[in-house]
Design a protein around this motif. Structure first.
Motif, PDB file in Angstrom:
ATOM      1  N   VAL A  32     -15.752   2.200  33.965  1.00 49.08           N
ATOM      2  CA  VAL A  32     -15.620   1.782  32.565  1.00 49.08           C
ATOM      3  C   VAL A  32     -15.963   0.304  32.423  1.00 49.08           C
ATOM      4  CG1 VAL A  32     -13.964   1.343  30.707  1.00 49.08           C
ATOM      5  CG2 VAL A  32     -13.993   3.554  31.844  1.00 49.08           C
ATOM      6  N   LEU A  33     -15.475  -0.541  33.317  1.00 45.40           N
ATOM      7  CA  LEU A  33     -15.797  -1.969  33.232  1.00 45.40           C
ATOM      8  C   LEU A  33     -17.292  -2.192  33.405  1.00 45.40           C
ATOM      9  CD1 LEU A  33     -15.091  -4.946  33.015  1.00 45.40           C
ATOM     10  CD2 LEU A  33     -14.528  -4.925  35.466  1.00 45.40           C
ATOM     11  N   ALA A  34     -17.910  -1.500  34.354  1.00 40.16           N
ATOM     12  CA  ALA A  34     -19.357  -1.635  34.548  1.00 40.16           C
ATOM     13  C   ALA A  34     -20.102  -1.251  33.277  1.00 40.16           C
ATOM     14  CB  ALA A  34     -19.808  -0.755  35.718  1.00 40.16           C
ATOM     15  N   ALA A  35     -19.704  -0.131  32.674  1.00 41.31           N
ATOM     16  CA  ALA A  35     -20.374   0.332  31.454  1.00 41.31           C
ATOM     17  C   ALA A  35     -20.171  -0.641  30.300  1.00 41.31           C
ATOM     18  CB  ALA A  35     -19.850   1.715  31.081  1.00 41.31           C
ATOM     19  N   LEU A  36     -18.960  -1.165  30.173  1.00 39.32           N
ATOM     20  CA  LEU A  36     -18.701  -2.089  29.073  1.00 39.32           C
ATOM     21  C   LEU A  36     -19.442  -3.398  29.270  1.00 39.32           C
ATOM     22  CD1 LEU A  36     -17.228  -2.399  26.411  1.00 39.32           C
ATOM     23  CD2 LEU A  36     -15.273  -3.345  27.659  1.00 39.32           C
ATOM     24  N   ARG A  37     -19.530  -3.873  30.503  1.00 37.48           N
ATOM     25  CA  ARG A  37     -20.320  -5.086  30.769  1.00 37.48           C
ATOM     26  C   ARG A  37     -21.757  -4.898  30.281  1.00 37.48           C
ATOM     27  NH1 ARG A  37     -17.967  -8.978  33.392  1.00 37.48           N
ATOM     28  NH2 ARG A  37     -16.507  -8.677  35.133  1.00 37.48           N
ATOM     29  N   ASN A  38     -22.354  -3.772  30.630  1.00 40.67           N
ATOM     30  CA  ASN A  38     -23.750  -3.555  30.255  1.00 40.67           C
ATOM     31  C   ASN A  38     -23.914  -3.269  28.766  1.00 40.67           C
ATOM     32  OD1 ASN A  38     -24.873  -4.062  32.735  1.00 40.67           O
ATOM     33  ND2 ASN A  38     -25.080  -1.925  33.331  1.00 40.67           N
ATOM     34  N   ALA A  39     -22.965  -2.576  28.172  1.00 42.49           N
ATOM     35  CA  ALA A  39     -23.041  -2.349  26.724  1.00 42.49           C
ATOM     36  C   ALA A  39     -22.959  -3.669  25.970  1.00 42.49           C
ATOM     37  CB  ALA A  39     -21.918  -1.414  26.288  1.00 42.49           C
ATOM     38  N   ALA A  40     -22.039  -4.530  26.401  1.00 41.78           N
ATOM     39  CA  ALA A  40     -21.911  -5.842  25.762  1.00 41.78           C
ATOM     40  C   ALA A  40     -23.179  -6.664  25.948  1.00 41.78           C
ATOM     41  CB  ALA A  40     -20.699  -6.576  26.334  1.00 41.78           C
ATOM     42  N   GLU A  41     -23.760  -6.610  27.149  1.00 40.24           N
ATOM     43  CA  GLU A  41     -24.996  -7.339  27.416  1.00 40.24           C
ATOM     44  C   GLU A  41     -26.115  -6.830  26.518  1.00 40.24           C
ATOM     45  OE1 GLU A  41     -27.650 -10.006  29.221  1.00 40.24           O
ATOM     46  OE2 GLU A  41     -25.463  -9.897  29.404  1.00 40.24           O
ATOM     47  N   LEU A  42     -26.217  -5.530  26.400  1.00 41.68           N
ATOM     48  CA  LEU A  42     -27.262  -4.924  25.576  1.00 41.68           C
ATOM     49  C   LEU A  42     -27.139  -5.354  24.126  1.00 41.68           C
ATOM     50  CD1 LEU A  42     -29.585  -2.772  25.502  1.00 41.68           C
ATOM     51  CD2 LEU A  42     -27.808  -1.096  24.961  1.00 41.68           C
ATOM     52  N   ARG A  58     -23.165  -9.309  23.199  1.00 42.43           N
ATOM     53  CA  ARG A  58     -21.765  -9.616  22.931  1.00 42.43           C
ATOM     54  C   ARG A  58     -21.113 -10.161  24.182  1.00 42.43           C
ATOM     55  NH1 ARG A  58     -20.359  -6.012  18.781  1.00 42.43           N
ATOM     56  NH2 ARG A  58     -18.449  -7.231  18.498  1.00 42.43           N
ATOM     57  N   LYS A  59     -20.015 -10.897  24.004  1.00 42.49           N
ATOM     58  CA  LYS A  59     -19.243 -11.402  25.136  1.00 42.49           C
ATOM     59  C   LYS A  59     -17.963 -10.581  25.274  1.00 42.49           C
ATOM     60  CE  LYS A  59     -20.808 -16.221  25.174  1.00 42.49           C
ATOM     61  NZ  LYS A  59     -21.998 -15.992  24.334  1.00 42.49           N
ATOM     62  N   LEU A  60     -17.598 -10.250  26.523  1.00 37.94           N
ATOM     63  CA  LEU A  60     -16.395  -9.461  26.747  1.00 37.94           C
ATOM     64  C   LEU A  60     -15.172 -10.121  26.124  1.00 37.94           C
ATOM     65  CD1 LEU A  60     -16.616  -8.136  30.429  1.00 37.94           C
ATOM     66  CD2 LEU A  60     -17.120  -6.927  28.315  1.00 37.94           C
ATOM     67  N   GLY A  61     -15.108 -11.435  26.232  1.00 38.49           N
ATOM     68  CA  GLY A  61     -13.936 -12.152  25.731  1.00 38.49           C
ATOM     69  C   GLY A  61     -13.768 -12.098  24.227  1.00 38.49           C
ATOM     70  N   ASP A  62     -14.834 -11.698  23.511  1.00 40.54           N
ATOM     71  CA  ASP A  62     -14.754 -11.622  22.052  1.00 40.54           C
ATOM     72  C   ASP A  62     -14.470 -10.202  21.545  1.00 40.54           C
ATOM     73  OD1 ASP A  62     -15.392 -14.317  21.931  1.00 40.54           O
ATOM     74  OD2 ASP A  62     -17.552 -13.934  21.738  1.00 40.54           O
ATOM     75  N   LEU A  63     -14.527  -9.222  22.434  1.00 42.02           N
ATOM     76  CA  LEU A  63     -14.403  -7.832  22.010  1.00 42.02           C
ATOM     77  C   LEU A  63     -12.959  -7.449  21.715  1.00 42.02           C
ATOM     78  CD1 LEU A  63     -16.799  -6.081  24.565  1.00 42.02           C
ATOM     79  CD2 LEU A  63     -17.295  -6.697  22.189  1.00 42.02           C
ATOM     80  N   ARG A  64     -12.780  -6.707  20.629  1.00 49.24           N
ATOM     81  CA  ARG A  64     -11.473  -6.127  20.300  1.00 49.24           C
ATOM     82  C   ARG A  64     -11.507  -4.672  20.738  1.00 49.24           C
ATOM     83  NH1 ARG A  64     -12.309  -7.802  14.253  1.00 49.24           N
ATOM     84  NH2 ARG A  64     -14.401  -7.352  15.043  1.00 49.24           N
ATOM     85  N   VAL A  65     -10.643  -4.336  21.672  1.00 51.16           N
ATOM     86  CA  VAL A  65     -10.720  -3.062  22.384  1.00 51.16           C
ATOM     87  C   VAL A  65      -9.497  -2.203  22.083  1.00 51.16           C
ATOM     88  CG1 VAL A  65     -10.884  -1.968  24.647  1.00 51.16           C
ATOM     89  CG2 VAL A  65     -12.042  -4.164  24.236  1.00 51.16           C
ATOM     90  N   VAL A  66      -9.734  -0.931  21.766  1.00 51.77           N
ATOM     91  CA  VAL A  66      -8.661   0.048  21.591  1.00 51.77           C
ATOM     92  C   VAL A  66      -8.787   1.094  22.684  1.00 51.77           C
ATOM     93  CG1 VAL A  66      -7.684   1.843  20.118  1.00 51.77           C
ATOM     94  CG2 VAL A  66      -8.495  -0.303  19.111  1.00 51.77           C
TER      95      VAL A  66
END
Length: 387
Positions: A164-174, A177-185
């Motif tokens: 999940v972290l790998a996927a979110l890193r790449n989704a944010a990159e695509l 977006r920065k991980l630190g700015d994401l609001r996650v549920v």
């Protein structure tokens, strides 16, 4: 009866033991077994660390379950769990070159499981816990990790979290977006939900920007009846103190990660921020149908092989154990998990598309990349077995 292809494939099981030495002459027999084997036994008795050199222990993992939380099937018991554990074992061999033995325990008592696995541990170089229900799985893993000088890894927690972290890193990159700015549920506060929450925070998501929901709604510090892992989640997440149902949590959220098996109403998705990321990972029925999720999200992932962006633990556990065993690691650290996630993400980092944010489950590049990264992280974290 039972003539369908899936039953035929499983008939007689999916794995077997194969000799790695010749046994065609009397000399072969005298070396492989008595009397020659006695010399090796004496050497190991004098120096137990030699078991890692002269037996298969250093390359062998126990795949341990009590059958209490098998796939989406629930508490089906140890015998019904065996086909899954065999499957896990053949995936270990195919992708990581790791030998593994399914161990299905006929007990769901925490003390008995810990005692049994501890007693079996000298036969293995690592322990992969599998399909053990929460919250018992947290205590079992913690106690075994403290008791044993070999890696212990609950794949339902950490394998899922790594991918999940790998996927979110790449989704944010695509999406720039920065991980630190994401609001996650995160929907689900069981084994996977807890582990995913923790690794996302360790990986750069702000804890205050994470909201975790269970069947009763948003987990928050003012909610009564919280204990154990949920109480800990309440103390570190949901910085704005939101309360209510999951629809309230999704209001303005950038990311939804489903790990619960429940369904999410389309009205809740409509409240998410534009260009959202939706990982609906329940199997076989995602929390959100991908076609519906695509109306509100720029990137959609599921746990299924028949949709793009499959979040599959096979991307993690073979390489994690391959790297840990190669390094002679005594445990698996948070740094090793983060390194595994980075390695998975890097495999496809130069060719990101909305429908390709993680490698395919059968991509042969993944396990070697993960193994190398994990071994380096083990050295860096100082958890290498001393010679």
């Amino acid at each position: 009866m039972y003539q369908e292809p899936v039953f035929e494939l499983h008939r007689g099981g999916k794995m077997a033991i194969t000799a790695t030495v010749p046994l065609t002459t009397r000399d072969d027999l005298s070396l492989a077994y008595t009397p020659g084997v006695a010399e090796v036994c004496r050497a190991i008795a004098a120096d137990e660390s030699l078991v890692n050199t002269f037996t298969w222990v250093a390359n062998t993992v126990a795949v341990v379950t009590d059958g209490s939380a098998v796939l989406g099937l629930g508490n089906i018991g140890p015998r019904a769990a065996m086909p899954v554990m065999e499957g896990k074992a053949v995936l270990f061999k195919q992708f990581g070159g790791v030998d593994s033995v399914p161990v299905c325990l006929d007990t769901q008592d925490i003390d008995e499981i810990v005692a049994t696995v501890t007693a079996l541990a000298p036969s293995f170089g690592g322990i992969n816990l599998e399909d053990i229900s929460a919250p018992r799985c947290f205590e079992i893993e913690r106690r075994l990790d403290e008791a044993l000088p070999i890696p212990v890894f609950h794949d339902d927690q950490h394998g899922t979290a790594i991918v999940v972290l790998a996927a979110l890193r790449n989704a944010a990159e695509l999406l720039d977006r920065k991980l630190g700015d994401l609001r996650v549920v995160i929907s689900g506060a069981g084994a996977a939900g807890v582990a995913v929450t923790k690794i996302l925070i360790a990986g750069g998501v702000q804890a205050a920007n994470v909201i975790v929901c269970d069947s009763r709604g948003i987990i928050h510090s003012g909610r009564e009846g919280l204990a154990g892992a949920k109480l800990e989640l309440a103390s570190i997440t949901n910085g704005t103190g939101r309360t209510g149902a999951i629809a309230e949590a999704l209001r303005g959220a950038d990311v939804f990660i489903g790990l619960s098996g429940g369904s999410i109403a389309e009205e809740g998705l409509a409240g998410m921020a534009p260009g959202a990321i939706i990982f609906a990972l329940a199997n076989p029925t995602p929390e959100v149908e991908p076609a519906v999720a695509a109306r509100y999200a720029s990137v959609v992932a599921t746990g299924r092989s028949d949709y793009p962006n499959q979040i599959n633990n096979v991307l993690a556990f073979p390489g994690v154990f391959r790297g840990a065993l190669d390094a002679g690691a005594t445990r698996i650290t948070e740094g090793m998990k983060l390194a595994a996630a980075d390695a998975i993400a890097a495999v496809v980092a130069n060719d990101l598309r909305p429908d390709a944010i993680v490698p395919a489950a059968l991509d042969p590049r993944v396990a070697p990349a993960v193994a190398t990264a994990v071994a380096k992280a083990a050295v860096r974290d100082g958890v290498i077995r001393q010679a």
